[in-house]
Design an enzyme around this catalytic site. Structure first.
Site, PDB file in Angstrom:
ATOM      1  N   ARG A 175       1.288  -1.505   0.082  1.00 57.40           N
ATOM      2  CA  ARG A 175       0.213   0.066  -0.052  1.00 57.40           C
ATOM      3  C   ARG A 175       0.827   0.744   0.214  1.00 57.40           C
ATOM      4  O   ARG A 175       0.173   1.981  -0.706  1.00 57.40           O
ATOM      5  CB  ARG A 175      -0.908  -0.244   0.837  1.00 57.40           C
ATOM      6  CG  ARG A 175      -1.768  -0.944   0.828  1.00 57.40           C
ATOM      7  CD  ARG A 175      -2.996  -1.450   1.760  1.00 57.40           C
ATOM      8  NE  ARG A 175      -4.665  -1.761   1.823  1.00 57.40           N
ATOM      9  CZ  ARG A 175      -5.251  -1.830   2.174  1.00 57.40           C
ATOM     10  NH1 ARG A 175      -5.780  -1.548   3.445  1.00 57.40           N
ATOM     11  NH2 ARG A 175      -6.135  -2.946   2.166  1.00 57.40           N
ATOM     12  N   ASP A 227     -15.873   9.196   8.282  1.00 55.42           N
ATOM     13  CA  ASP A 227     -14.779   8.405   8.178  1.00 55.42           C
ATOM     14  C   ASP A 227     -13.302   9.662   8.820  1.00 55.42           C
ATOM     15  O   ASP A 227     -13.826  10.139   9.252  1.00 55.42           O
ATOM     16  CB  ASP A 227     -14.753   7.596   7.299  1.00 55.42           C
ATOM     17  CG  ASP A 227     -13.934   6.071   6.914  1.00 55.42           C
ATOM     18  OD1 ASP A 227     -14.557   5.216   7.142  1.00 55.42           O
ATOM     19  OD2 ASP A 227     -12.696   6.206   6.711  1.00 55.42           O
TER      20      ASP A 227
END
Ligand code: SAM
Length: 301
Positions: A50, A160
């Site tokens: 990632r 979020d």
């Protein structure tokens, strides 16, 4: 992520040296401190996959250099968190929760409003909302049964930690492929299907967008600036990435934002150990009750 794309990530990241144990520990501690997500040593390939491309984009050669950078640079730290979070979601995911709303909660609210013992107002919070499918599913489920023409007001907060997914949730625009996750009647009533330059896109209709507010809230923070209490809190498939003590603290804070008799919904794989004032009323559904002596919540799934 598909095997092919993992391989591509690795190839594209050529030139970035592998993560050393000390570098891994540095990222693990930073990520846990910042957002509560716990990466155990089996997640080394995930960390590499990632972040390596970003490290190369910045012209850096090692995870150690990037660690230094994210420690000093708030904006880069936010980008790093965006890349680390797992954002998988769907409309009406875990349909039993929507069935519980439909069969248990909405009829209770309708009865209480008719008897004059509650206002025609519902507040819901999708905590860890990812790209918005969850809060907009809630909006459809609630507006469908509690419409403004009957005097109801629906207010949904979607939060979020990842700024990338919050941008998508704010635009309320997804690929048309998502349409198949929504019942045809709700799709027709609450979604717009793009034509011309917008072909292939699905967008929430203005009526839905009006009731959903999107904000950044870190569930690892010690306080949540989210306003008045909620009738419903969905925090699903978020705490699965947290260690037990942090998970417990988050649940306690979320419970503190529930109205009396408000309900907390967690993901199917996220059990809740006894928390003062929460009673288990269905699989992975908890109600806030006046606390008797001692803990009241039963085990979860
Ligand atoms: C797998 S998604 C779940 C989305 C949705 N709740 C569902 O069940 O479909 C988990 C989301 O939790 C968010 N998240 C992880 N840690 C967080 C934190 N500390 N504060 C707020 N959100 C967080 C991630 O960014 C991600 O979008």
């Amino acid at each position: 992520m598909k095997p092919g794309s993992v391989q591509r990530e690795w190839q594209e990241a050529a030139g970035v040296s592998d993560v050393t144990p000390a570098e891994f520990d540095g990222f693990r501690d930073l990520i846990r401190r910042q957002v509560g997500i716990h990466l155990n040593h089996s997640k080394k390939a995930l960390l590499y996959g990632r972040l390596a491309r970003r490290i190369r984009e910045l012209g850096l050669q090692s995870f150690g250099q990037y660690l230094q950078r994210v420690r000093e640079d708030d904006e880069e730290r936010t980008r790093m968190i965006d890349r680390i979070t797992t954002n998988e979601t769907r409309f009406f995911r875990e349909p039993q929760h929507f069935a519980f709303l439909e069969a248990m909660l909405i009829p209770q609210w309708l009865r209480a409003a008719a008897a004059g013992v509650r206002q025609r107002q519902v507040r819901a919070w999708s905590a860890g909302c990812s790209t918005g499918e969850e809060p907009y599913s809630l909006a459809m489920a609630l507006l469908d049964r509690l419409p403004a023409r009957d005097g109801w007001s629906v207010d949904i907060l979607a939060t979020d930690i990842s700024t990338r997914v919050l941008d998508i949730a704010r635009q309320a625009t997804w690929s048309i492929e998502r349409a198949r996750e929504i019942a045809p009647r709700l799709l027709k009533g609450y979604m717009l299907q793009g034509v011309g330059s917008q072909a292939g896109k699905l967008r929430a209709a203005p009526e839905l967008r009006q009731v959903v507010r999107v904000e950044r809230v870190n569930l690892s923070d010690s306080a949540y600036p989210v306003g008045p209490a909620f009738d419903v809190v969905f925090c699903r498939n978020v705490l699965i990435y947290f260690e037990a003590p942090e998970k417990r603290r988050v649940i306690e804070r979320l419970a503190g934002h529930l109205a009396p008799d408000g309900h907390l919904f967690v993901g199917h794989a996220e059990s809740i150990h006894p928390v003062q004032g929460l009673s288990c009323v269905g699989p992975t559904v908890y109600a806030k009750r006046d606390a008797p002596e001692g803990p009241t919540a039963k085990g979860g799934t």
